[in-house]
Motif scaffolding. Sequence first.
Motif, PDB file in Angstrom:
ATOM      1  N   LYS A   1       0.779   4.585   1.057  1.00 10.47           N
ATOM      2  CA  LYS A   1      -0.036   5.220   2.107  1.00 10.47           C
ATOM      3  C   LYS A   1       0.791   6.264   2.833  1.00 10.47           C
ATOM      4  O   LYS A   1       1.748   5.932   3.525  1.00 10.47           O
ATOM      5  CB  LYS A   1      -0.447   4.082   3.065  1.00 10.47           C
ATOM      6  CG  LYS A   1      -1.306   4.458   4.253  1.00 10.47           C
ATOM      7  CD  LYS A   1      -1.618   3.188   5.075  1.00 10.47           C
ATOM      8  CE  LYS A   1      -2.646   3.406   6.133  1.00 10.47           C
ATOM      9  NZ  LYS A   1      -2.892   2.202   6.961  1.00 10.47           N
TER      10      LYS A   1
ATOM     11  N   SER B   1      -5.659   6.771  11.948  1.00 13.24           N
ATOM     12  CA  SER B   1      -5.232   6.149  13.212  1.00 13.24           C
ATOM     13  C   SER B   1      -3.777   6.420  13.548  1.00 13.24           C
ATOM     14  O   SER B   1      -3.405   6.483  14.711  1.00 13.24           O
ATOM     15  CB  SER B   1      -5.477   4.637  13.178  1.00 13.24           C
ATOM     16  OG  SER B   1      -4.725   4.036  12.149  1.00 13.24           O
TER      17      SER B   1
ATOM     18  N   PHE C   1      -6.194  10.605   4.320  1.00  9.57           N
ATOM     19  CA  PHE C   1      -5.012   9.761   4.078  1.00  9.57           C
ATOM     20  C   PHE C   1      -3.909  10.483   3.305  1.00  9.57           C
ATOM     21  O   PHE C   1      -2.882   9.883   2.996  1.00  9.57           O
ATOM     22  CB  PHE C   1      -5.428   8.486   3.321  1.00  9.57           C
ATOM     23  CG  PHE C   1      -6.293   7.562   4.144  1.00  9.57           C
ATOM     24  CD1 PHE C   1      -5.741   6.533   4.892  1.00  9.57           C
ATOM     25  CD2 PHE C   1      -7.668   7.738   4.198  1.00  9.57           C
ATOM     26  CE1 PHE C   1      -6.532   5.688   5.658  1.00  9.57           C
ATOM     27  CE2 PHE C   1      -8.476   6.908   4.976  1.00  9.57           C
ATOM     28  CZ  PHE C   1      -7.909   5.883   5.704  1.00  9.57           C
TER      29      PHE C   1
ATOM     30  N   GLY D   1       0.411  -1.880   4.615  1.00 11.16           N
ATOM     31  CA  GLY D   1       0.778  -0.477   4.438  1.00 11.16           C
ATOM     32  C   GLY D   1       1.882  -0.068   5.398  1.00 11.16           C
ATOM     33  O   GLY D   1       3.074  -0.048   5.062  1.00 11.16           O
ATOM     34  N   GLU D   2       1.456   0.234   6.615  1.00 10.83           N
ATOM     35  CA  GLU D   2       2.348   0.856   7.599  1.00 10.83           C
ATOM     36  C   GLU D   2       3.736   0.216   7.698  1.00 10.83           C
ATOM     37  O   GLU D   2       4.751   0.918   7.635  1.00 10.83           O
ATOM     38  CB  GLU D   2       1.667   0.846   8.983  1.00 10.83           C
ATOM     39  CG  GLU D   2       2.524   1.491  10.041  1.00 10.83           C
ATOM     40  CD  GLU D   2       1.845   1.556  11.403  1.00 10.83           C
ATOM     41  OE1 GLU D   2       0.619   1.322  11.483  1.00 10.83           O
ATOM     42  OE2 GLU D   2       2.553   1.849  12.386  1.00 10.83           O
TER      43      GLU D   2
ATOM     44  N   LYS E   1      -7.703   2.542  -3.693  1.00  9.97           N
ATOM     45  CA  LYS E   1      -8.179   2.382  -2.304  1.00  9.97           C
ATOM     46  C   LYS E   1      -8.999   3.616  -1.964  1.00  9.97           C
ATOM     47  O   LYS E   1      -8.482   4.675  -1.638  1.00  9.97           O
ATOM     48  CB  LYS E   1      -6.951   2.260  -1.400  1.00  9.97           C
ATOM     49  CG  LYS E   1      -7.244   1.757   0.000  1.00  9.97           C
ATOM     50  CD  LYS E   1      -7.294   0.247   0.044  1.00  9.97           C
ATOM     51  CE  LYS E   1      -7.642  -0.339   1.385  1.00  9.97           C
ATOM     52  NZ  LYS E   1      -6.732  -0.062   2.455  1.00  9.97           N
TER      53      LYS E   1
ATOM     54  N   ARG F   1      -8.524  -4.399  10.957  1.00 14.04           N
ATOM     55  CA  ARG F   1      -8.766  -3.126  11.647  1.00 14.04           C
ATOM     56  C   ARG F   1     -10.261  -2.828  11.645  1.00 14.04           C
ATOM     57  O   ARG F   1     -10.914  -2.899  10.608  1.00 14.04           O
ATOM     58  CB  ARG F   1      -8.008  -1.987  10.950  1.00 14.04           C
ATOM     59  CG  ARG F   1      -8.280  -0.612  11.541  1.00 14.04           C
ATOM     60  CD  ARG F   1      -7.451   0.487  10.892  1.00 14.04           C
ATOM     61  NE  ARG F   1      -6.050   0.398  11.274  1.00 14.04           N
ATOM     62  CZ  ARG F   1      -5.052   0.075  10.457  1.00 14.04           C
ATOM     63  NH1 ARG F   1      -5.307  -0.179   9.185  1.00 14.04           N
ATOM     64  NH2 ARG F   1      -3.810   0.014  10.881  1.00 14.04           N
TER      65      ARG F   1
ATOM     66  N   SER G   1      -4.256  -5.323   7.038  1.00 10.63           N
ATOM     67  CA  SER G   1      -3.945  -4.461   8.195  1.00 10.63           C
ATOM     68  C   SER G   1      -3.241  -5.178   9.353  1.00 10.63           C
ATOM     69  O   SER G   1      -3.529  -6.332   9.672  1.00 10.63           O
ATOM     70  CB  SER G   1      -5.196  -3.798   8.777  1.00 10.63           C
ATOM     71  OG  SER G   1      -5.879  -3.051   7.825  1.00 10.63           O
ATOM     72  N   GLY G   2      -2.346  -4.425   9.962  1.00 10.09           N
ATOM     73  CA  GLY G   2      -1.701  -4.868  11.197  1.00 10.09           C
ATOM     74  C   GLY G   2      -0.679  -5.977  11.017  1.00 10.09           C
ATOM     75  O   GLY G   2      -0.390  -6.710  11.975  1.00 10.09           O
TER      76      GLY G   2
ATOM     77  N   ASN H   1     -10.509  -7.237   6.820  1.00  6.99           N
ATOM     78  CA  ASN H   1      -9.738  -6.180   7.472  1.00  6.99           C
ATOM     79  C   ASN H   1      -9.615  -6.481   8.970  1.00  6.99           C
ATOM     80  O   ASN H   1     -10.623  -6.675   9.661  1.00  6.99           O
ATOM     81  CB  ASN H   1     -10.364  -4.803   7.238  1.00  6.99           C
ATOM     82  CG  ASN H   1      -9.307  -3.707   7.352  1.00  6.99           C
ATOM     83  OD1 ASN H   1      -8.308  -3.871   8.073  1.00  6.99           O
ATOM     84  ND2 ASN H   1      -9.502  -2.608   6.659  1.00  6.99           N
TER      85      ASN H   1
ATOM     86  N   SER I   1      -2.677   8.166   7.846  1.00  5.17           N
ATOM     87  CA  SER I   1      -3.967   7.529   8.129  1.00  5.17           C
ATOM     88  C   SER I   1      -4.576   8.182   9.359  1.00  5.17           C
ATOM     89  O   SER I   1      -3.856   8.774  10.174  1.00  5.17           O
ATOM     90  CB  SER I   1      -3.774   6.030   8.365  1.00  5.17           C
ATOM     91  OG  SER I   1      -3.239   5.808   9.656  1.00  5.17           O
TER      92      SER I   1
ATOM     93  N   LEU J   1     -12.705  -0.246  11.347  1.00  7.02           N
ATOM     94  CA  LEU J   1     -12.556   1.099  10.787  1.00  7.02           C
ATOM     95  C   LEU J   1     -13.306   2.154  11.604  1.00  7.02           C
ATOM     96  O   LEU J   1     -13.087   3.346  11.419  1.00  7.02           O
ATOM     97  CB  LEU J   1     -13.029   1.137   9.331  1.00  7.02           C
ATOM     98  CG  LEU J   1     -12.336   0.175   8.363  1.00  7.02           C
ATOM     99  CD1 LEU J   1     -12.783   0.426   6.930  1.00  7.02           C
ATOM    100  CD2 LEU J   1     -10.814   0.259   8.452  1.00  7.02           C
TER     101      LEU J   1
ATOM    102  N   GLU K   1       0.811  -1.230   0.000  1.00  7.21           N
ATOM    103  CA  GLU K   1       0.000   0.000   0.000  1.00  7.21           C
ATOM    104  C   GLU K   1       0.843   1.278   0.000  1.00  7.21           C
ATOM    105  O   GLU K   1       1.723   1.463   0.839  1.00  7.21           O
ATOM    106  CB  GLU K   1      -0.928   0.001   1.213  1.00  7.21           C
ATOM    107  CG  GLU K   1      -1.941   1.134   1.167  1.00  7.21           C
ATOM    108  CD  GLU K   1      -3.231   0.776   1.882  1.00  7.21           C
ATOM    109  OE1 GLU K   1      -4.074   0.096   1.272  1.00  7.21           O
ATOM    110  OE2 GLU K   1      -3.380   1.152   3.058  1.00  7.21           O
TER     111      GLU K   1
HETATM  112  O1  LIG Z   1      -5.568   2.952   8.532  1.00  6.04           O
HETATM  113  C1  LIG Z   1      -6.447   3.601   9.130  1.00  6.04           C
HETATM  114  O2  LIG Z   1      -6.215   4.298  10.143  1.00  6.04           O
HETATM  115  C2  LIG Z   1      -7.852   3.606   8.638  1.00  6.04           C
HETATM  116  C3  LIG Z   1      -8.809   4.346   9.314  1.00  6.04           C
HETATM  117  C4  LIG Z   1     -10.116   4.394   8.857  1.00  6.04           C
HETATM  118  C5  LIG Z   1     -10.476   3.717   7.717  1.00  6.04           C
HETATM  119  C6  LIG Z   1      -9.534   2.960   7.035  1.00  6.04           C
HETATM  120  C7  LIG Z   1      -8.232   2.888   7.491  1.00  6.04           C
HETATM  121  N1  LIG Z   1      -7.257   2.180   6.849  1.00  6.04           N
HETATM  122  C8  LIG Z   1      -7.453   1.465   5.631  1.00  6.04           C
HETATM  123  C9  LIG Z   1      -6.807   0.141   5.730  1.00  6.04           C
HETATM  124  O3  LIG Z   1      -7.519  -0.792   5.900  1.00  6.04           O
HETATM  125  C10 LIG Z   1      -5.305   0.030   5.687  1.00  6.04           C
HETATM  126  O4  LIG Z   1      -4.755   1.129   5.041  1.00  6.04           O
HETATM  127  C11 LIG Z   1      -4.719  -1.218   5.023  1.00  6.04           C
HETATM  128  O5  LIG Z   1      -5.389  -2.374   5.317  1.00  6.04           O
HETATM  129  C12 LIG Z   1      -3.242  -1.355   5.439  1.00  6.04           C
HETATM  130  O6  LIG Z   1      -3.154  -1.429   6.844  1.00  6.04           O
HETATM  131  P1  LIG Z   1      -1.760  -1.295   7.619  1.00  6.04           P
HETATM  132  O7  LIG Z   1      -0.830  -2.337   7.068  1.00  6.04           O
HETATM  133  O8  LIG Z   1      -2.080  -1.565   9.052  1.00  6.04           O
HETATM  134  O9  LIG Z   1      -1.261   0.085   7.361  1.00  6.04           O
END
Ligand SMILES: O=C(O)c1ccccc1NCC(=O)[C@H](O)[C@H](O)COP(=O)(O)O
Length: 384
Positions: free
Chosen positions: A170, A175, A209, A361-362, A231, A304, A339-340, A302, A173, A306, A168
């Motif tokens: 990115k 969060s 974002f 992403g992160e 996205k 996460r 995510s995560g 996901n 975000s 949201l 990603e």
């Molecule tokens: O990432 C956020 O904070 C977020 C907040 C609100 C809606 C969507 C959000 N993120 C989108 C995603 O799901 C992530 O960017 C993606 O899955 C990658 O996650 P990560 O590897 O934890 O950055």
Amino acid sequence: MEGVLMSLGATSSATTTTRSFYFQKSTRFRNTHIPKHSPFKQLSFPITKAQQSELEEGSAAVKESEVGIFQDEVVLSQGIKIRRRPPTGPPIHHVGPFEFRLQNEGNTPCNILEEIVWHKDVEVSRLKERNTLVMLNKMLTNAPPVRDFIGALKSANSRTGLPSLIAEVKKASPSRGVLREDFDPVEIAIAYEKGGAACLSVLTDEKYFQGSFENLEAIRSSGVQCPLLCKEFVIEAWQIYYARVKGADAILLIASILPDLDIKYMLKICKMLGLAALVEVHDEREMDRVLEIKGIELIGINNRDLATFEVDIGNTKKLLEGERGQKILQKGITVVGESGLFTPADIAYVQESGVKAVLVGESIVKHKDPTVAITQLFGKDIAS
Ligand SMILES: O=C(O)c1ccccc1NCC(=O)[C@H](O)[C@H](O)COP(=O)(O)O
């Protein structure tokens, strides 16, 4: 393929109704002013006869099912908690010479996802004025060809024996705030491809974002071969056309904000445009809903939430256990863990749970060298 001038008089709620509704403490309001999303009266784009009749069948089904059913009831019955923006915002009150707006539960978003969706509604309305569907249709003829997003995931998975990577792009975000100050989307995309990413996910939302459609276009025209996921927070079919024109090969559809009929209709639009759809779920109810929808090839789980930002990679395992996992296998659906994910142990954990791809992403965007970050994430070089 042949050119057909389509007339979609009866279209889905995604195209002819706003479904701007909102709840107050004990009363639900439905916006009966509907025609905001009616861009598809006359479309001219190349589709086959089979696609045309499929769309028309879908439209008829939508029309039929909406007779006598209030949209908000449909939404509630599907457990969708994210409300659409109230049409007028907080009402204005006058006290003497002063004017003020009353904020209450019904006209203020109750969580970040709802806030994003409400903001998106305004943003899309403005963008649509400058880029009508007729204009987008013309631009489609010059859009770059669509690449096979799901095919790229499957072939990377069989090549490495590991979940294929959707990396990603990115910048920030809600969060985590800003993840990378020196953010050059093309440089990052090239580094991801070099590290073995099968596909890329490009955040296009600007406000929350710090992404953009310019980023998507720049990556698409940079020579990067990885298919691109747009996205976005899709609330209207118009956005799918826009993404396609800007060079996307796939689009995200989030089940927590889209009723089943919208998902079905949008899947048909995706199919017609040649785009893959990544349908994202977060809980069992959303998974059960989407497993009932015909034609889904790619589901993202996901980790996460949201609405609360809570992240738990155990979510992927939970949603793939038992009958749900069996059904997914039978239907040949590719599952993406999202995510995560930070370590080789995280990747192994979601792989054992049944995913064939991961969206990250992160943990890779923050690293000064994203190519190295990918090798560290998988515990090995996945590029060769
Ligand atoms: O990432 C956020 O904070 C977020 C907040 C609100 C809606 C969507 C959000 N993120 C989108 C995603 O799901 C992530 O960017 C993606 O899955 C990658 O996650 P990560 O590897 O934890 O950055």
